[in-house]
Design a protein around this motif. Structure first.
Motif, PDB file in Angstrom:
ATOM      1  N   SER A  60      82.772 -52.762  -3.012  1.00  0.00           N
ATOM      2  CA  SER A  60      81.586 -53.426  -2.463  1.00  0.00           C
ATOM      3  C   SER A  60      81.889 -54.793  -1.866  1.00  0.00           C
ATOM      4  CB  SER A  60      80.503 -53.551  -3.540  1.00  0.00           C
ATOM      5  OG  SER A  60      80.865 -54.495  -4.514  1.00  0.00           O
ATOM      6  N   SER A  61      83.034 -55.362  -2.172  1.00  0.00           N
ATOM      7  CA  SER A  61      83.361 -56.695  -1.652  1.00  0.00           C
ATOM      8  C   SER A  61      83.998 -56.658  -0.260  1.00  0.00           C
ATOM      9  CB  SER A  61      84.272 -57.433  -2.637  1.00  0.00           C
ATOM     10  OG  SER A  61      85.515 -56.775  -2.762  1.00  0.00           O
ATOM     11  N   PHE A  62      84.161 -55.476   0.330  1.00  0.00           N
ATOM     12  CA  PHE A  62      84.769 -55.342   1.650  1.00  0.00           C
ATOM     13  C   PHE A  62      83.813 -54.665   2.618  1.00  0.00           C
ATOM     14  CE2 PHE A  62      88.227 -55.380  -1.385  1.00  0.00           C
ATOM     15  CZ  PHE A  62      89.095 -56.295  -0.830  1.00  0.00           C
ATOM     16  N   ILE A 105      84.498 -41.282  -0.283  1.00  0.00           N
ATOM     17  CA  ILE A 105      83.147 -40.752  -0.484  1.00  0.00           C
ATOM     18  C   ILE A 105      82.222 -41.836  -1.035  1.00  0.00           C
ATOM     19  CG2 ILE A 105      81.765 -39.130  -1.834  1.00  0.00           C
ATOM     20  CD1 ILE A 105      84.178 -37.170  -1.554  1.00  0.00           C
ATOM     21  N   ALA A 106      82.682 -42.561  -2.042  1.00  0.00           N
ATOM     22  CA  ALA A 106      81.865 -43.638  -2.611  1.00  0.00           C
ATOM     23  C   ALA A 106      81.583 -44.710  -1.556  1.00  0.00           C
ATOM     24  CB  ALA A 106      82.564 -44.252  -3.818  1.00  0.00           C
ATOM     25  N   SER A 107      82.594 -45.061  -0.778  1.00  0.00           N
ATOM     26  CA  SER A 107      82.433 -46.086   0.257  1.00  0.00           C
ATOM     27  C   SER A 107      81.479 -45.629   1.351  1.00  0.00           C
ATOM     28  CB  SER A 107      83.791 -46.432   0.862  1.00  0.00           C
ATOM     29  OG  SER A 107      84.664 -46.916  -0.128  1.00  0.00           O
ATOM     30  N   LYS A 144      79.905 -48.426   3.978  1.00  0.00           N
ATOM     31  CA  LYS A 144      81.074 -49.165   4.457  1.00  0.00           C
ATOM     32  C   LYS A 144      81.689 -48.445   5.651  1.00  0.00           C
ATOM     33  CE  LYS A 144      80.786 -52.026   1.039  1.00  0.00           C
ATOM     34  NZ  LYS A 144      80.484 -53.424   1.247  1.00  0.00           N
ATOM     35  N   ASP A 145      82.420 -49.169   6.483  1.00  0.00           N
ATOM     36  CA  ASP A 145      83.217 -48.559   7.540  1.00  0.00           C
ATOM     37  C   ASP A 145      84.494 -48.036   6.889  1.00  0.00           C
ATOM     38  OD1 ASP A 145      81.395 -49.209   9.553  1.00  0.00           O
ATOM     39  OD2 ASP A 145      82.283 -51.188   9.816  1.00  0.00           O
ATOM     40  N   ARG A 154      80.300 -36.149  10.021  1.00  0.00           N
ATOM     41  CA  ARG A 154      78.884 -36.373  10.350  1.00  0.00           C
ATOM     42  C   ARG A 154      78.471 -37.841  10.207  1.00  0.00           C
ATOM     43  NH1 ARG A 154      77.161 -31.419   6.596  1.00  0.00           N
ATOM     44  NH2 ARG A 154      78.103 -29.773   7.844  1.00  0.00           N
ATOM     45  N   PHE A 155      79.281 -38.622   9.526  1.00  0.00           N
ATOM     46  CA  PHE A 155      78.970 -40.023   9.296  1.00  0.00           C
ATOM     47  C   PHE A 155      79.658 -40.877  10.364  1.00  0.00           C
ATOM     48  CE2 PHE A 155      78.465 -37.922   5.258  1.00  0.00           C
ATOM     49  CZ  PHE A 155      77.319 -38.506   4.731  1.00  0.00           C
TER      50      PHE A 155
END
Length: 78
Positions: free
Chosen positions: A28-30, A42-44, A49-50, A71-72
């Protein structure tokens, strides 16, 4: 969790929760994540996130990318 070097094959719910929380807090810090780990990608992705996803030697990442992650707009495979 094995990359951290202090978890055993006999994980408890508490150690798994701690490992997952540690990974999610770190990610989460990036803004952009570069990884070859599918679970991190998957979590990112779900965190918005990119993602620059590197394929691994057996094609797991590219396979999942072709089936779902393409798809993302925030996920690119390298």
């Amino acid at each position: 969790s094995d990359a951290l070097g202090w978890f055993s094959p006999y994980e408890t719910k508490e150690t798994l929760d701690f490992a997952a929380t540690t990974m999610l807090n770190f990610v989460s810090s990036f803004k952009t994540i570069q990884t070859d780990r599918l679970h991190v990608a998957i979590a990112s992705t779900l965190m918005g996130k990119d993602i620059m996803l590197f394929d691994n030697s057996y094609g797991k990442c590219s396979g999942v990318y072709k089936q779902t992650l393409h798809r993302f707009d925030n996920v690119k495979i390298i």
